[in-house]
Motif scaffolding. Sequence first.
Motif, PDB file in Angstrom:
ATOM      1  N   ALA A 125       0.824  -1.207   0.000  1.00 25.19           N
ATOM      2  CA  ALA A 125       0.000   0.000   0.000  1.00 25.19           C
ATOM      3  C   ALA A 125       0.863   1.263   0.000  1.00 25.19           C
ATOM      4  CB  ALA A 125      -0.924  -0.010   1.215  1.00 25.19           C
ATOM      5  N   THR A 126       1.959   1.233   0.750  1.00 22.70           N
ATOM      6  CA  THR A 126       2.851   2.384   0.808  1.00 22.70           C
ATOM      7  C   THR A 126       3.491   2.637  -0.554  1.00 22.70           C
ATOM      8  OG1 THR A 126       3.336   1.876   3.123  1.00 22.70           O
ATOM      9  CG2 THR A 126       4.830   3.379   1.992  1.00 22.70           C
TER      10      THR A 126
ATOM     11  N   MET B  77       2.867   5.864  -3.038  1.00 20.78           N
ATOM     12  CA  MET B  77       4.012   6.678  -3.425  1.00 20.78           C
ATOM     13  C   MET B  77       4.095   6.828  -4.946  1.00 20.78           C
ATOM     14  SD  MET B  77       6.478   8.477  -2.361  1.00 20.78           S
ATOM     15  CE  MET B  77       7.833   9.310  -3.174  1.00 20.78           C
ATOM     16  N   GLU B  78       3.787   5.740  -5.667  1.00 23.30           N
ATOM     17  CA  GLU B  78       3.947   5.746  -7.119  1.00 23.30           C
ATOM     18  C   GLU B  78       2.722   6.284  -7.849  1.00 23.30           C
ATOM     19  OE1 GLU B  78       5.104   1.834  -8.306  1.00 23.30           O
ATOM     20  OE2 GLU B  78       7.065   1.959  -7.310  1.00 23.30           O
TER      21      GLU B  78
ATOM     22  N   MET C  96      -6.120   6.522   4.321  1.00 22.79           N
ATOM     23  CA  MET C  96      -5.369   7.774   4.426  1.00 22.79           C
ATOM     24  C   MET C  96      -4.078   7.621   5.213  1.00 22.79           C
ATOM     25  SD  MET C  96      -6.822  10.169   2.682  1.00 22.79           S
ATOM     26  CE  MET C  96      -6.118  11.662   3.405  1.00 22.79           C
ATOM     27  N   ILE C  97      -3.959   6.538   5.993  1.00 25.12           N
ATOM     28  CA  ILE C  97      -2.723   6.299   6.741  1.00 25.12           C
ATOM     29  C   ILE C  97      -1.522   6.336   5.808  1.00 25.12           C
ATOM     30  CG2 ILE C  97      -1.413   4.538   8.017  1.00 25.12           C
ATOM     31  CD1 ILE C  97      -4.104   3.622   9.203  1.00 25.12           C
ATOM     32  N   TYR C  98      -1.708   5.830   4.594  1.00 29.37           N
ATOM     33  CA  TYR C  98      -0.576   5.681   3.678  1.00 29.37           C
ATOM     34  C   TYR C  98      -0.102   6.999   3.099  1.00 29.37           C
ATOM     35  CZ  TYR C  98      -1.921   0.919   4.424  1.00 29.37           C
ATOM     36  OH  TYR C  98      -2.220  -0.269   5.042  1.00 29.37           O
ATOM     37  N   THR C  99      -0.911   8.055   3.209  1.00 33.40           N
ATOM     38  CA  THR C  99      -0.414   9.363   2.809  1.00 33.40           C
ATOM     39  C   THR C  99       0.642   9.840   3.798  1.00 33.40           C
ATOM     40  OG1 THR C  99      -2.126  10.573   4.035  1.00 33.40           O
ATOM     41  CG2 THR C  99      -2.627   9.948   1.757  1.00 33.40           C
ATOM     42  N   HIS C 100       0.484   9.438   5.059  1.00 31.33           N
ATOM     43  CA  HIS C 100       1.472   9.812   6.078  1.00 31.33           C
ATOM     44  C   HIS C 100       2.726   8.957   5.969  1.00 31.33           C
ATOM     45  CE1 HIS C 100      -1.351  12.483   8.122  1.00 31.33           C
ATOM     46  NE2 HIS C 100      -2.262  11.545   7.961  1.00 31.33           N
ATOM     47  N   LEU C 101       2.550   7.690   5.600  1.00 32.25           N
ATOM     48  CA  LEU C 101       3.694   6.804   5.465  1.00 32.25           C
ATOM     49  C   LEU C 101       4.644   7.256   4.365  1.00 32.25           C
ATOM     50  CD1 LEU C 101       2.110   3.284   5.964  1.00 32.25           C
ATOM     51  CD2 LEU C 101       4.103   4.150   7.179  1.00 32.25           C
TER      52      LEU C 101
ATOM     53  N   ASN D  43       5.369  10.361   3.643  1.00 34.78           N
ATOM     54  CA  ASN D  43       5.951  11.683   3.915  1.00 34.78           C
ATOM     55  C   ASN D  43       7.473  11.654   3.873  1.00 34.78           C
ATOM     56  OD1 ASN D  43       3.541  12.996   4.147  1.00 34.78           O
ATOM     57  ND2 ASN D  43       3.438  12.895   6.368  1.00 34.78           N
ATOM     58  N   THR D  44       8.077  10.554   4.380  1.00 29.90           N
ATOM     59  CA  THR D  44       9.535  10.452   4.417  1.00 29.90           C
ATOM     60  C   THR D  44      10.109  10.461   3.010  1.00 29.90           C
ATOM     61  OG1 THR D  44       9.456   9.194   6.468  1.00 29.90           O
ATOM     62  CG2 THR D  44      11.478   9.060   5.195  1.00 29.90           C
ATOM     63  N   GLU D  45       9.493   9.691   2.113  1.00 29.04           N
ATOM     64  CA  GLU D  45       9.977   9.645   0.744  1.00 29.04           C
ATOM     65  C   GLU D  45       9.850  11.011   0.076  1.00 29.04           C
ATOM     66  OE1 GLU D  45       8.129   7.368   2.126  1.00 29.04           O
ATOM     67  OE2 GLU D  45       8.601   5.350   1.415  1.00 29.04           O
ATOM     68  N   LEU D  46       8.740  11.711   0.333  1.00 29.92           N
ATOM     69  CA  LEU D  46       8.553  13.032  -0.248  1.00 29.92           C
ATOM     70  C   LEU D  46       9.609  14.007   0.259  1.00 29.92           C
ATOM     71  CD1 LEU D  46       4.663  13.251   0.009  1.00 29.92           C
ATOM     72  CD2 LEU D  46       6.001  12.929  -2.068  1.00 29.92           C
ATOM     73  N   LYS D  47       9.902  13.908   1.554  1.00 29.36           N
ATOM     74  CA  LYS D  47      10.926  14.780   2.148  1.00 29.36           C
ATOM     75  C   LYS D  47      12.280  14.518   1.513  1.00 29.36           C
ATOM     76  CE  LYS D  47      13.104  15.864   6.590  1.00 29.36           C
ATOM     77  NZ  LYS D  47      13.131  15.531   8.044  1.00 29.36           N
ATOM     78  N   ASP D  48      12.602  13.230   1.328  1.00 26.42           N
ATOM     79  CA  ASP D  48      13.887  12.869   0.717  1.00 26.42           C
ATOM     80  C   ASP D  48      13.965  13.355  -0.722  1.00 26.42           C
ATOM     81  OD1 ASP D  48      14.635  11.686   3.053  1.00 26.42           O
ATOM     82  OD2 ASP D  48      14.184   9.627   2.407  1.00 26.42           O
ATOM     83  N   ALA D  49      12.816  13.276  -1.445  1.00 27.90           N
ATOM     84  CA  ALA D  49      12.799  13.719  -2.838  1.00 27.90           C
ATOM     85  C   ALA D  49      13.097  15.217  -2.931  1.00 27.90           C
ATOM     86  CB  ALA D  49      11.459  13.394  -3.472  1.00 27.90           C
TER      87      ALA D  49
END
Length: 364
Positions: A311-312, A316-317, A337-342, A344-350
Amino acid sequence: MDQETKRRFMERIEEKSAGLPWYVVEYIDKRKRMLSPASLLNYCHDYIIFFDWILAEGFYNGNRKDIPLHILEKLTRQQVEDFLSFLEFKLQNSDLTINRKLSALKSLFHYLQNIAETQELEPYLNRNVMAKIELNNVKEDQETIANRMEGKILRGDEYELFRQFVAHDYGEINKDNKKLFNFHQRNCERDTAIISLILGSGLRLSEIVGLDVDDIDFQKFTARVIRKGNKEQFVYFSEQAMIDLQEYIRIRSSRYELDKNFRPLFVAAPMGPKGTTRRLTARSVEKLVEKYAKAFGKPALSVHKLRHSFATRYQMENNDIPKLRRQLGHTSVQTTMIYTHLTNTELKDAVKKMDERKNDVDDE
């Protein structure tokens, strides 16, 4: 859930409910059309704990199945609070588990007061103490839940690394252990197909073990599953999952000595004096995932965490909550909606990488 699995669940429900009072048996029978067999079985376990507590507290002297309705009507709010304390401190149940058991009791008491009626058109219960009891306030928002999942799911390259570990590397690192090596050689195609299918679809454990060969559409890349509430749905899975499924299907009949009419998809090796082959159980799938996860170095991985991993990655993709909700079979969009929070780390890294590239250009 296939008919054979459903039949086994119903047998266990009948076995458990046979030791419960008649009005509970009546309630369970009425709920068969609305609840899944797995949920009903959980209700039976919850009611057994509750009525055994009534006996242990001395509110009734006799057998559990003989506890009369008036005992329930005379329970005080404080006594029910004592029962919840028993669940928390004696049985060490979490707030979420206590809420589930309390919800089962609330549903039963609601039926006895507001739905069931005697021949004189009177309710079974005039007083419903459970209506006075509130569920625990579980103080976890979606971001907190997401943060707790962090580190317990597969990320990035780990998806393929874990799949490859199950397919090949686990056997390599256990070459010197003949028993482990031979067991892996016998089951690696099956185990890889299971892992790949979960990572490529997000199916639940019950949906995985309930699959029959006929449920897989090899042209459309879909699996027919019965979701919560007994709803039929066709769920898409990845191309890699299809490749691994086809490899398993290729060796399935000969490796597991199957009759051509044996339809369960994932099967266990023949056992017993007659060499009986059977559908792989949910616990067996849990154990095989635990085995590979521990050896892979991520012991917190479980079947459910593999579902979270899918799901994560999907979110993300694709960034498409409605489609992800349907894929996972969630009834509430808030769960998805939990997975929108999961992510966040990838978005920050991007964003961080974008800044780094900008700085490199500036330096030039």
